[in-house]
Design a protein around this motif. Structure first.
Motif, PDB file in Angstrom:
ATOM      1  N   VAL A 344      55.546  49.942  58.582  1.00  0.00           N
ATOM      2  CA  VAL A 344      54.573  50.407  59.568  1.00  0.00           C
ATOM      3  C   VAL A 344      54.821  49.755  60.927  1.00  0.00           C
ATOM      4  CG1 VAL A 344      52.795  48.666  59.041  1.00  0.00           C
ATOM      5  CG2 VAL A 344      52.099  50.924  59.814  1.00  0.00           C
ATOM      6  N   ARG A 345      54.525  50.486  61.985  1.00  0.00           N
ATOM      7  CA  ARG A 345      54.605  49.966  63.358  1.00  0.00           C
ATOM      8  C   ARG A 345      53.364  50.438  64.104  1.00  0.00           C
ATOM      9  NH1 ARG A 345      57.997  47.569  61.290  1.00  0.00           N
ATOM     10  NH2 ARG A 345      60.177  47.226  61.833  1.00  0.00           N
ATOM     11  N   THR A 355      55.006  44.757  65.680  1.00  0.00           N
ATOM     12  CA  THR A 355      55.576  44.752  64.318  1.00  0.00           C
ATOM     13  C   THR A 355      54.509  44.312  63.316  1.00  0.00           C
ATOM     14  OG1 THR A 355      56.429  42.572  64.784  1.00  0.00           O
ATOM     15  CG2 THR A 355      57.989  44.390  64.984  1.00  0.00           C
ATOM     16  N   PRO A 356      54.693  44.689  62.055  1.00  0.00           N
ATOM     17  CA  PRO A 356      53.625  44.437  61.071  1.00  0.00           C
ATOM     18  C   PRO A 356      53.281  42.958  60.888  1.00  0.00           C
ATOM     19  CG  PRO A 356      55.593  45.329  60.007  1.00  0.00           C
ATOM     20  CD  PRO A 356      55.815  45.441  61.465  1.00  0.00           C
ATOM     21  N   ILE A 360      49.525  42.926  59.989  1.00  0.00           N
ATOM     22  CA  ILE A 360      49.308  43.179  58.551  1.00  0.00           C
ATOM     23  C   ILE A 360      48.660  41.971  57.848  1.00  0.00           C
ATOM     24  CG2 ILE A 360      50.526  43.532  56.345  1.00  0.00           C
ATOM     25  CD1 ILE A 360      50.035  46.146  57.726  1.00  0.00           C
ATOM     26  N   VAL A 376      50.194  55.144  55.587  1.00  0.00           N
ATOM     27  CA  VAL A 376      51.654  55.012  55.454  1.00  0.00           C
ATOM     28  C   VAL A 376      52.142  55.892  54.304  1.00  0.00           C
ATOM     29  CG1 VAL A 376      53.544  53.399  54.932  1.00  0.00           C
ATOM     30  CG2 VAL A 376      51.682  52.678  56.436  1.00  0.00           C
ATOM     31  N   ASN A 399      55.251  49.666  51.006  1.00  0.00           N
ATOM     32  CA  ASN A 399      54.756  48.323  50.672  1.00  0.00           C
ATOM     33  C   ASN A 399      53.286  48.383  50.273  1.00  0.00           C
ATOM     34  OD1 ASN A 399      56.923  46.246  51.390  1.00  0.00           O
ATOM     35  ND2 ASN A 399      56.923  47.650  53.148  1.00  0.00           N
ATOM     36  N   ILE A 400      52.957  47.720  49.179  1.00  0.00           N
ATOM     37  CA  ILE A 400      51.574  47.667  48.692  1.00  0.00           C
ATOM     38  C   ILE A 400      51.128  46.219  48.802  1.00  0.00           C
ATOM     39  CG2 ILE A 400      50.121  47.972  46.634  1.00  0.00           C
ATOM     40  CD1 ILE A 400      51.172  50.590  47.709  1.00  0.00           C
ATOM     41  N   ASP A 462      60.212  40.348  48.004  1.00  0.00           N
ATOM     42  CA  ASP A 462      60.315  38.929  48.401  1.00  0.00           C
ATOM     43  C   ASP A 462      60.440  38.034  47.176  1.00  0.00           C
ATOM     44  OD1 ASP A 462      59.883  40.064  50.826  1.00  0.00           O
ATOM     45  OD2 ASP A 462      57.831  39.354  51.067  1.00  0.00           O
ATOM     46  N   GLN A 485      64.679  37.661  51.675  1.00  0.00           N
ATOM     47  CA  GLN A 485      65.649  37.509  52.764  1.00  0.00           C
ATOM     48  C   GLN A 485      66.088  36.072  52.971  1.00  0.00           C
ATOM     49  OE1 GLN A 485      64.359  39.019  56.432  1.00  0.00           O
ATOM     50  NE2 GLN A 485      63.285  40.753  55.581  1.00  0.00           N
ATOM     51  N   GLU A 518      67.624  42.104  50.386  1.00  0.00           N
ATOM     52  CA  GLU A 518      67.175  42.501  51.743  1.00  0.00           C
ATOM     53  C   GLU A 518      67.490  41.379  52.722  1.00  0.00           C
ATOM     54  OE1 GLU A 518      63.003  42.941  52.473  1.00  0.00           O
ATOM     55  OE2 GLU A 518      62.468  41.498  50.918  1.00  0.00           O
ATOM     56  N   GLU A 521      72.661  40.405  56.926  1.00  0.00           N
ATOM     57  CA  GLU A 521      72.904  40.421  58.372  1.00  0.00           C
ATOM     58  C   GLU A 521      74.383  40.375  58.731  1.00  0.00           C
ATOM     59  OE1 GLU A 521      70.499  37.434  60.291  1.00  0.00           O
ATOM     60  OE2 GLU A 521      68.672  38.637  60.022  1.00  0.00           O
ATOM     61  N   PRO A 545      65.615  49.089  61.018  1.00  0.00           N
ATOM     62  CA  PRO A 545      64.490  50.032  60.912  1.00  0.00           C
ATOM     63  C   PRO A 545      64.434  50.916  62.164  1.00  0.00           C
ATOM     64  CG  PRO A 545      63.786  47.811  60.355  1.00  0.00           C
ATOM     65  CD  PRO A 545      65.180  47.692  60.879  1.00  0.00           C
TER      66      PRO A 545
HETATM   67  P1  C2E Z   1      59.155  43.385  53.778  1.00  0.00           P
HETATM   68  O1  C2E Z   1      58.495  44.406  52.940  1.00  0.00           O
HETATM   69  O2  C2E Z   1      59.875  42.291  53.089  1.00  0.00           O
HETATM   70  O3  C2E Z   1      60.084  44.176  54.773  1.00  0.00           O
HETATM   71  C1  C2E Z   1      61.311  43.717  55.241  1.00  0.00           C
HETATM   72  C2  C2E Z   1      61.183  43.153  56.612  1.00  0.00           C
HETATM   73  O4  C2E Z   1      62.409  42.544  56.947  1.00  0.00           O
HETATM   74  C3  C2E Z   1      60.972  44.207  57.675  1.00  0.00           C
HETATM   75  O5  C2E Z   1      60.241  43.574  58.723  1.00  0.00           O
HETATM   76  C4  C2E Z   1      62.369  44.479  58.169  1.00  0.00           C
HETATM   77  O6  C2E Z   1      62.401  44.983  59.481  1.00  0.00           O
HETATM   78  C5  C2E Z   1      62.953  43.097  58.122  1.00  0.00           C
HETATM   79  N1  C2E Z   1      64.399  43.120  57.979  1.00  0.00           N
HETATM   80  C6  C2E Z   1      65.138  44.051  57.393  1.00  0.00           C
HETATM   81  N2  C2E Z   1      66.445  43.719  57.434  1.00  0.00           N
HETATM   82  C7  C2E Z   1      66.515  42.542  58.064  1.00  0.00           C
HETATM   83  C8  C2E Z   1      67.600  41.666  58.424  1.00  0.00           C
HETATM   84  O7  C2E Z   1      68.751  41.920  58.178  1.00  0.00           O
HETATM   85  N3  C2E Z   1      67.266  40.505  59.048  1.00  0.00           N
HETATM   86  C9  C2E Z   1      66.003  40.190  59.341  1.00  0.00           C
HETATM   87  N4  C2E Z   1      65.757  39.034  59.976  1.00  0.00           N
HETATM   88  N5  C2E Z   1      64.939  40.995  59.029  1.00  0.00           N
HETATM   89  C10 C2E Z   1      65.213  42.154  58.391  1.00  0.00           C
HETATM   90  P2  C2E Z   1      58.972  44.246  59.302  1.00  0.00           P
HETATM   91  O8  C2E Z   1      59.125  45.708  59.453  1.00  0.00           O
HETATM   92  O9  C2E Z   1      58.607  43.442  60.512  1.00  0.00           O
HETATM   93  O10 C2E Z   1      57.910  44.007  58.166  1.00  0.00           O
HETATM   94  C11 C2E Z   1      57.505  42.726  57.825  1.00  0.00           C
HETATM   95  C12 C2E Z   1      56.649  42.763  56.623  1.00  0.00           C
HETATM   96  O11 C2E Z   1      55.429  43.441  56.898  1.00  0.00           O
HETATM   97  C13 C2E Z   1      57.239  43.506  55.450  1.00  0.00           C
HETATM   98  O12 C2E Z   1      58.109  42.686  54.759  1.00  0.00           O
HETATM   99  C14 C2E Z   1      56.031  43.851  54.650  1.00  0.00           C
HETATM  100  O13 C2E Z   1      55.632  42.755  53.867  1.00  0.00           O
HETATM  101  C15 C2E Z   1      54.992  44.058  55.720  1.00  0.00           C
HETATM  102  N6  C2E Z   1      54.842  45.488  55.934  1.00  0.00           N
HETATM  103  C16 C2E Z   1      55.567  46.328  56.675  1.00  0.00           C
HETATM  104  N7  C2E Z   1      55.064  47.568  56.616  1.00  0.00           N
HETATM  105  C17 C2E Z   1      53.993  47.510  55.781  1.00  0.00           C
HETATM  106  C18 C2E Z   1      53.076  48.480  55.284  1.00  0.00           C
HETATM  107  O14 C2E Z   1      53.119  49.673  55.574  1.00  0.00           O
HETATM  108  N8  C2E Z   1      52.094  48.025  54.439  1.00  0.00           N
HETATM  109  C19 C2E Z   1      52.026  46.712  54.066  1.00  0.00           C
HETATM  110  N9  C2E Z   1      51.065  46.335  53.219  1.00  0.00           N
HETATM  111  N10 C2E Z   1      52.885  45.791  54.512  1.00  0.00           N
HETATM  112  C20 C2E Z   1      53.859  46.186  55.348  1.00  0.00           C
END
Ligand code: C2E
Ligand code: MG
Ligand code: MG
Length: 569
Positions: A344-345, A355-356, A360, A376, A399-400, A462, A485, A518, A521, A545
């Motif tokens: 989500v954004r 960013t989430p 979140i 979402v 993501n839940i 995670d 990660q 996940e 890099e 993303p």
């Molecule tokens: P997550 O589910 O573990 O999502 C992966 C996060 O890691 C995403 O950050 C993604 O952009 C980031 N990422 C992916 N590849 C790489 C990489 O190579 N290096 C680095 N440093 N980061 C990478 P994002 O989008 O900022 O989301 C962060 C967290 O926010 C997510 O972790 C998830 O826990 C939560 N989130 C995101 N969207 C939703 C949603 O729709 N609902 C819920 N409940 N949580 C969400």
């Protein structure tokens, strides 16, 4: 008198007069003395010019006497009495017209009478002043514990902040006495008062001389110190207060405490702000079960910006400001894009793209997370259906959060959206973090089982940082483990992470779970993961993303691209 009653009287009636009386600065005292002397002389002149002591004008002499007692206490009252007695003394005639003089005995009586009057008013004023002092003390101190209370600390800390020169740090520490209320309920309030007195006594021994110590709640102390010793040492000394048990009425009591600290000027610039930040740190210490913590803005879900974001979210959902971005997941053995994760954004009109991570965590603590997740789900399923129609069949992962697991309507909402978009259950993956499942393992396992029974895929997100036990892992019936990660980002250069990741891969394989890495890099980490047989990869080295149109474009060009060199899409 009950505290609130005292406070009311103090605030409305006494404080303005009291402040003038209690804190009578030297200049005011001088002015009062000049006024009293002038009044004495003016009355004497008036009495003489208006006909002598016989006439009622002479009663005006009580004014300076009363004023003298009121402003300067017993001594002031007597002095004003003597001055007034002398002013209307033996040379002042009873009647200026007839020239009849008063008898000595007469004016001596008057002098004594005026002195007694002055002394009485002075005594009353002294009592009143002491009462006001006491009220003022009670306003700023804890009566039983004989230390500052919250309001006193705030006042004293604000004054200290004003006097603190640049470059000096103040450390505000809040000490929460865990289970103190249990002790109070078990042993009674006089027992807990004695225990508290001992804790305060020990605390007084470790705080440097110019520090402030306060009891800001029944079970919460606060200390303010200068930056005279290392900050860590300051926390360690506070923790030391609780190393040894306290003996109250022969009963040994172990007190456990959580300490939080915030620094001036780094974390806040006002007393209230510093106390609030120290409390936030204290809560995070208590949550992480560590004895102390320093304020960290990244963990502060109460900071004003974050709270205002939370308040604006319902409106943002209604205005369609939330959007869903997608990040590709690639099958490492075939290089196929096997699916994507919906992230989500928030396109905030003033703050731009949020960013989430910034909203979140707060949203997850409220019921709003159900609305966000449903939003979402609806968008991601509709997009996945559109890709399928365009010839790019995709599995989509949503993501839940932990609170969603308690949303009774969630499973039906997933079913409904899947049906509406024509998706098969196997096309849908739900990512649930390991820590969310572990918060209430039995419930988490039940929800995962139900999702699996309905045919959905479930990935434990995670994985590796959420303290799950292997016994539970087997019961969870998830379909995939998504390695955190933290282990992947530096995989190529960190031998310890390499060992952990290989162990997780082995574990997952033996439990029949798919694996997703996940946070990939760099190409070296990617090669290692492929070599070790990790099933899927996700990360900036493969795809960042992107909003839906860009992601669809990425899918359409996938055949032409040298896979995994598709970086910043
Ligand atoms: P997550 O589910 O573990 O999502 C992966 C996060 O890691 C995403 O950050 C993604 O952009 C980031 N990422 C992916 N590849 C790489 C990489 O190579 N290096 C680095 N440093 N980061 C990478 P994002 O989008 O900022 O989301 C962060 C967290 O926010 C997510 O972790 C998830 O826990 C939560 N989130 C995101 N969207 C939703 C949603 O729709 N609902 C819920 N409940 N949580 C969400
Ligand atoms: Mg995820
Ligand atoms: Mg993750």
């Amino acid at each position: 008198m009950r505290t609130w009653h005292r406070e009311k009287i103090n605030a409305k009636l006494l404080r303005p007069i009291g402040a003038a009386l209690v804190i009578m600065p030297a200049t005011v005292k001088l002015i009062a003395a000049v006024v009293i002397v002038s009044l004495v002389l003016a009355t004497a002149w008036l009495v003489y010019t208006m006909g002598g002591i016989r006439y009622s004008w002479s009663h005006l002499i009580y004014i300076p006497v009363v004023l003298g007692g009121f402003a300067f206490g017993i001594r002031g009252g007597i002095l004003a009495g003597i001055a007034s007695g002398l002013a209307l003394g033996p040379f002042m005639p009873i009647d200026t017209l007839t020239g009849e003089m008063q008898t000595y005995l007469n004016w001596i009586y008057r002098l004594i009478f005026l002195c007694i009057n002055g002394a009485l008013v002075g005594a009353l004023s002294h009592l009143y002043r002491r009462y006001l002092h006491k009220l003022e003390w009670l306003r700023t101190h804890h009566e039983g514990a004989d230390v500052l209370n919250r309001s006193g600390l705030t006042q004293a800390l604000d004054a200290k902040i004003r006097k603190t020169p640049k470059g000096i740090t103040l450390i505000v520490s809040v000490i929460q006495l865990n289970a103190f209320l249990d002790i109070q309920n078990t042993f009674g309030s006089s027992f807990s008062t004695r225990l508290l007195a001992q804790i305060i006594e020990r605390t007084k021994q470790i705080v440097p001389p110019r520090s402030l110590l306060a009891l800001i709640q029944d079970d919460r102390l606060a200390i303010v110190t200068d930056d005279v010793e290392s900050r860590q040492l300051a926390l360690a000394r506070i923790e030391g207060i609780f190393d040894e048990s306290y003996i109250v009425d022969g009963v040994p009591i172990h007190v456990d405490a959580s300490v939080g600290a915030a620094h001036f000027p780094d974390h806040a610039q006002t007393a209230e702000g510093l106390l609030q930040k120290a409390c936030v740190a204290m809560y995070s210490a208590s949550l992480s079960k560590s004895p102390s913590a320093l304020y960290n803005i990244a963990n502060d879900r109460t900071n004003k910006e974050n709270l205002s974001l939370l308040g604006a979210l319902p409106g943002a959902i209604a205005r369609g400001e939330l959007s869903v971005w997608y990040q590709a997941k690639v099958a490492l053995s075939t290089n196929d894009v096997a699916g994507s994760e919906a992230l989500v954004r928030w396109l905030h009109p003033q703050r731009g793209l949020i960013t989430p991570g910034l909203f979140i965590p707060q949203v997850e603590e409220t019921m709003l997370i159900d609305r966000v997740t449903r939003n979402v789900i609806a968008t991601a399923f509709a997009d996945a259906a559109a890709w399928r129609t365009a010839g790019y069949p995709q599995r989509v992962a949503v993501n839940i959060s932990v609170r969603n697991l308690r949303d009774h309507g969630l499973l039906d909402a997933i079913d409904l959206n899947a049906r509406r978009c024509g998706l098969m259950a196997d096309d849908i993956e739900l990512e649930i973090t390991e820590s969310a499942v572990m918060m209430d393992v039995d419930h988490g396992i039940r929800v995962i089982s139900e999702l699996r029974e309905r045919g959905y895929r479930v990935a434990i997100d995670d994985f590796g940082v959420g303290h799950s036990s292997l016994a539970y892992l087997q019961k969870m019936r998830a379909s995939a483990l998504k390695i955190d990660q933290m282990f992947i980002r530096t995989l190529a250069v960190d031998p310890n992470n390499q060992k952990i990741v290989r162990a997780i891969l082995l574990l997952a394989r033996s439990l029949g779970l798919e694996t997703v890495a996940e946070g990939i890099e760099d190409p070296d980490s990617l090669s290692l993961l492929r070599e070790w047989g990790c099933d899927y990869g996700q990360g900036y080295a493969i795809h960042r993303p992107a909003p839906e149109p860009e992601f669809r474009h990425f899918l359409s060009r996938i055949g032409e691209l040298p896979l995994y060199r598709v970086k910043r899409s």
